[in-house]
Scaffold this motif. Structure first.
Motif, PDB file in Angstrom:
ATOM      1  N   GLU A   7       0.812  -1.209   0.000  1.00 59.26           N
ATOM      2  CA  GLU A   7       0.000   0.000   0.000  1.00 59.26           C
ATOM      3  C   GLU A   7       0.849   1.265   0.000  1.00 59.26           C
ATOM      4  OE1 GLU A   7      -3.532   0.313   2.265  1.00 59.26           O
ATOM      5  OE2 GLU A   7      -3.974  -1.822   2.125  1.00 59.26           O
ATOM      6  N   GLU A   8       2.101   1.180   0.423  1.00 59.64           N
ATOM      7  CA  GLU A   8       2.989   2.346   0.435  1.00 59.64           C
ATOM      8  C   GLU A   8       3.567   2.641  -0.951  1.00 59.64           C
ATOM      9  OE1 GLU A   8       4.189  -0.579   2.403  1.00 59.64           O
ATOM     10  OE2 GLU A   8       2.468  -0.047   3.621  1.00 59.64           O
ATOM     11  N   ASP A   9       3.468   1.682  -1.856  1.00 65.58           N
ATOM     12  CA  ASP A   9       4.047   1.845  -3.191  1.00 65.58           C
ATOM     13  C   ASP A   9       3.313   2.913  -3.992  1.00 65.58           C
ATOM     14  OD1 ASP A   9       5.903  -0.188  -2.773  1.00 65.58           O
ATOM     15  OD2 ASP A   9       4.656  -1.721  -3.734  1.00 65.58           O
ATOM     16  N   ARG A  10       4.051   3.501  -4.918  1.00 68.15           N
ATOM     17  CA  ARG A  10       3.474   4.405  -5.925  1.00 68.15           C
ATOM     18  C   ARG A  10       3.683   3.705  -7.262  1.00 68.15           C
ATOM     19  NH1 ARG A  10       2.398   9.416  -3.649  1.00 68.15           N
ATOM     20  NH2 ARG A  10       3.444   9.726  -1.662  1.00 68.15           N
ATOM     21  N   VAL A  11       2.602   3.523  -7.993  1.00 69.55           N
ATOM     22  CA  VAL A  11       2.634   2.762  -9.236  1.00 69.55           C
ATOM     23  C   VAL A  11       2.413   3.715 -10.404  1.00 69.55           C
ATOM     24  CG1 VAL A  11       1.506   0.897 -10.507  1.00 69.55           C
ATOM     25  CG2 VAL A  11       1.804   0.703  -8.042  1.00 69.55           C
ATOM     26  N   ARG A  12       3.120   3.459 -11.484  1.00 70.97           N
ATOM     27  CA  ARG A  12       2.971   4.293 -12.678  1.00 70.97           C
ATOM     28  C   ARG A  12       3.035   3.395 -13.916  1.00 70.97           C
ATOM     29  NH1 ARG A  12       8.006   4.494 -10.749  1.00 70.97           N
ATOM     30  NH2 ARG A  12       9.762   4.347 -12.159  1.00 70.97           N
ATOM     31  N   LEU A  13       2.682   3.975 -15.051  1.00 67.48           N
ATOM     32  CA  LEU A  13       2.801   3.236 -16.301  1.00 67.48           C
ATOM     33  C   LEU A  13       4.275   2.946 -16.559  1.00 67.48           C
ATOM     34  CD1 LEU A  13       0.329   5.230 -18.584  1.00 67.48           C
ATOM     35  CD2 LEU A  13      -0.087   3.061 -17.419  1.00 67.48           C
ATOM     36  N   ALA A  14       4.546   1.761 -17.042  1.00 68.65           N
ATOM     37  CA  ALA A  14       5.927   1.384 -17.373  1.00 68.65           C
ATOM     38  C   ALA A  14       6.395   2.219 -18.574  1.00 68.65           C
ATOM     39  CB  ALA A  14       5.997  -0.102 -17.697  1.00 68.65           C
ATOM     40  N   PRO A  15       7.702   2.394 -18.714  1.00 63.94           N
ATOM     41  CA  PRO A  15       8.217   3.141 -19.864  1.00 63.94           C
ATOM     42  C   PRO A  15       7.697   2.557 -21.184  1.00 63.94           C
ATOM     43  CG  PRO A  15       9.975   2.721 -18.295  1.00 63.94           C
ATOM     44  CD  PRO A  15       8.774   1.937 -17.830  1.00 63.94           C
ATOM     45  N   GLY A  16       7.220   3.422 -22.052  1.00 63.49           N
ATOM     46  CA  GLY A  16       6.716   2.989 -23.354  1.00 63.49           C
ATOM     47  C   GLY A  16       5.269   2.536 -23.359  1.00 63.49           C
ATOM     48  N   VAL A  17       4.611   2.551 -22.202  1.00 60.94           N
ATOM     49  CA  VAL A  17       3.206   2.115 -22.108  1.00 60.94           C
ATOM     50  C   VAL A  17       2.312   3.342 -22.079  1.00 60.94           C
ATOM     51  CG1 VAL A  17       1.504   0.910 -20.684  1.00 60.94           C
ATOM     52  CG2 VAL A  17       3.798  -0.034 -20.954  1.00 60.94           C
ATOM     53  N   MET A  18       1.202   3.257 -22.823  1.00 60.16           N
ATOM     54  CA  MET A  18       0.234   4.348 -22.876  1.00 60.16           C
ATOM     55  C   MET A  18      -1.163   3.816 -22.603  1.00 60.16           C
ATOM     56  SD  MET A  18       1.472   6.289 -26.355  1.00 60.16           S
ATOM     57  CE  MET A  18       1.341   4.807 -27.324  1.00 60.16           C
ATOM     58  N   LEU A  19      -1.968   4.621 -21.931  1.00 58.51           N
ATOM     59  CA  LEU A  19      -3.386   4.320 -21.733  1.00 58.51           C
ATOM     60  C   LEU A  19      -4.134   4.988 -22.873  1.00 58.51           C
ATOM     61  CD1 LEU A  19      -5.765   3.240 -20.030  1.00 58.51           C
ATOM     62  CD2 LEU A  19      -5.690   5.409 -18.765  1.00 58.51           C
ATOM     63  N   ARG A  20      -4.846   4.207 -23.665  1.00 58.51           N
ATOM     64  CA  ARG A  20      -5.551   4.730 -24.832  1.00 58.51           C
ATOM     65  C   ARG A  20      -6.944   4.126 -24.946  1.00 58.51           C
ATOM     66  NH1 ARG A  20      -2.723   8.926 -25.745  1.00 58.51           N
ATOM     67  NH2 ARG A  20      -0.695   8.636 -26.641  1.00 58.51           N
ATOM     68  N   GLN A  21      -7.832   4.921 -25.525  1.00 61.60           N
ATOM     69  CA  GLN A  21      -9.169   4.407 -25.819  1.00 61.60           C
ATOM     70  C   GLN A  21      -9.214   4.003 -27.281  1.00 61.60           C
ATOM     71  OE1 GLN A  21     -12.504   7.140 -25.596  1.00 61.60           O
ATOM     72  NE2 GLN A  21     -13.879   5.455 -25.122  1.00 61.60           N
ATOM     73  N   ASP A  22      -9.657   2.784 -27.534  1.00 61.42           N
ATOM     74  CA  ASP A  22      -9.867   2.315 -28.905  1.00 61.42           C
ATOM     75  C   ASP A  22     -11.290   2.720 -29.264  1.00 61.42           C
ATOM     76  OD1 ASP A  22     -10.552   0.894 -31.211  1.00 61.42           O
ATOM     77  OD2 ASP A  22      -9.276  -0.804 -30.684  1.00 61.42           O
ATOM     78  N   ARG A  23     -11.416   3.815 -29.967  1.00 65.55           N
ATOM     79  CA  ARG A  23     -12.740   4.355 -30.281  1.00 65.55           C
ATOM     80  C   ARG A  23     -13.523   3.459 -31.236  1.00 65.55           C
ATOM     81  NH1 ARG A  23     -12.771   9.540 -28.128  1.00 65.55           N
ATOM     82  NH2 ARG A  23     -10.683  10.381 -27.802  1.00 65.55           N
ATOM     83  N   VAL A  24     -12.840   2.713 -32.082  1.00 72.06           N
ATOM     84  CA  VAL A  24     -13.522   1.824 -33.021  1.00 72.06           C
ATOM     85  C   VAL A  24     -14.174   0.658 -32.278  1.00 72.06           C
ATOM     86  CG1 VAL A  24     -13.186   0.247 -34.975  1.00 72.06           C
ATOM     87  CG2 VAL A  24     -12.005   2.453 -34.929  1.00 72.06           C
ATOM     88  N   ARG A  25     -13.431   0.057 -31.357  1.00 65.58           N
ATOM     89  CA  ARG A  25     -13.935  -1.109 -30.626  1.00 65.58           C
ATOM     90  C   ARG A  25     -14.635  -0.723 -29.323  1.00 65.58           C
ATOM     91  NH1 ARG A  25      -9.268  -2.116 -33.034  1.00 65.58           N
ATOM     92  NH2 ARG A  25      -9.169  -3.804 -34.519  1.00 65.58           N
ATOM     93  N   GLY A  26     -14.441   0.524 -28.896  1.00 67.51           N
ATOM     94  CA  GLY A  26     -15.139   1.027 -27.722  1.00 67.51           C
ATOM     95  C   GLY A  26     -14.587   0.572 -26.385  1.00 67.51           C
ATOM     96  N   HIS A  27     -13.303   0.265 -26.313  1.00 67.77           N
ATOM     97  CA  HIS A  27     -12.721  -0.124 -25.026  1.00 67.77           C
ATOM     98  C   HIS A  27     -11.418   0.628 -24.768  1.00 67.77           C
ATOM     99  CE1 HIS A  27     -11.024  -3.269 -27.836  1.00 67.77           C
ATOM    100  NE2 HIS A  27      -9.937  -2.715 -27.360  1.00 67.77           N
ATOM    101  N   TRP A  28     -11.002   0.598 -23.515  1.00 68.45           N
ATOM    102  CA  TRP A  28      -9.733   1.198 -23.101  1.00 68.45           C
ATOM    103  C   TRP A  28      -8.685   0.110 -23.051  1.00 68.45           C
ATOM    104  CZ3 TRP A  28      -8.481   6.263 -22.185  1.00 68.45           C
ATOM    105  CH2 TRP A  28      -9.539   7.172 -22.213  1.00 68.45           C
ATOM    106  N   GLN A  29      -7.449   0.498 -23.314  1.00 72.54           N
ATOM    107  CA  GLN A  29      -6.367  -0.483 -23.331  1.00 72.54           C
ATOM    108  C   GLN A  29      -5.052   0.153 -22.906  1.00 72.54           C
ATOM    109  OE1 GLN A  29      -6.695  -1.692 -27.387  1.00 72.54           O
ATOM    110  NE2 GLN A  29      -5.963   0.229 -28.199  1.00 72.54           N
ATOM    111  N   LEU A  30      -4.170  -0.691 -22.437  1.00 69.45           N
ATOM    112  CA  LEU A  30      -2.789  -0.292 -22.197  1.00 69.45           C
ATOM    113  C   LEU A  30      -1.996  -0.798 -23.389  1.00 69.45           C
ATOM    114  CD1 LEU A  30      -2.286  -1.119 -18.414  1.00 69.45           C
ATOM    115  CD2 LEU A  30      -2.554   1.142 -19.460  1.00 69.45           C
TER     116      LEU A  30
END
Length: 95
Positions: A7-30
């Motif tokens: 619980e003390e950890d701070r978590v972030r996206l790994a290098p080169g990873v992006m959070l994006r919405q696939d608007r065609v398929r209608g879902h979110w992805q990493l």
């Protein structure tokens, strides 16, 4: 599996990873180098909460999610630690 996430950890996206919405398929992805992880609604909320700016501790994110979903903190904590451990093991998140 929690992969040692605390619980003390701070978590972030790994290098080169992006959070994006696939608007065609209608879902979110990493999106990472040569890999994709499609997120369900719960996983999306976990990722958004733990990677918010400024970065929250995992414990603070658990408290936020427990209040948001009006759910027992212990249940939310178990789910969040499992999701984060899995995403860290797959290389989408890092501490």
């Amino acid at each position: 599996m929690t992969d040692g996430v605390r619980e003390e950890d701070r978590v972030r996206l790994a290098p080169g990873v992006m959070l994006r919405q696939d608007r065609v398929r209608g879902h979110w992805q990493l999106l990472g180098p040569e890999r994709v992880l499609i997120l369900d609604e719960v996983a999306l909320e976990v990722v958004r909460t733990v990677t918010a700016q400024p970065p929250a501790t995992v414990g603070a994110a658990i408290a936020t999610l427990a209040a948001q979903f009006d759910a027992p903190r212990e249940e939310i904590a178990a789910d969040v630690l499992e999701v984060l451990g899995d995403m860290i093991a797959k290389g989408f998140l890092t501490r």
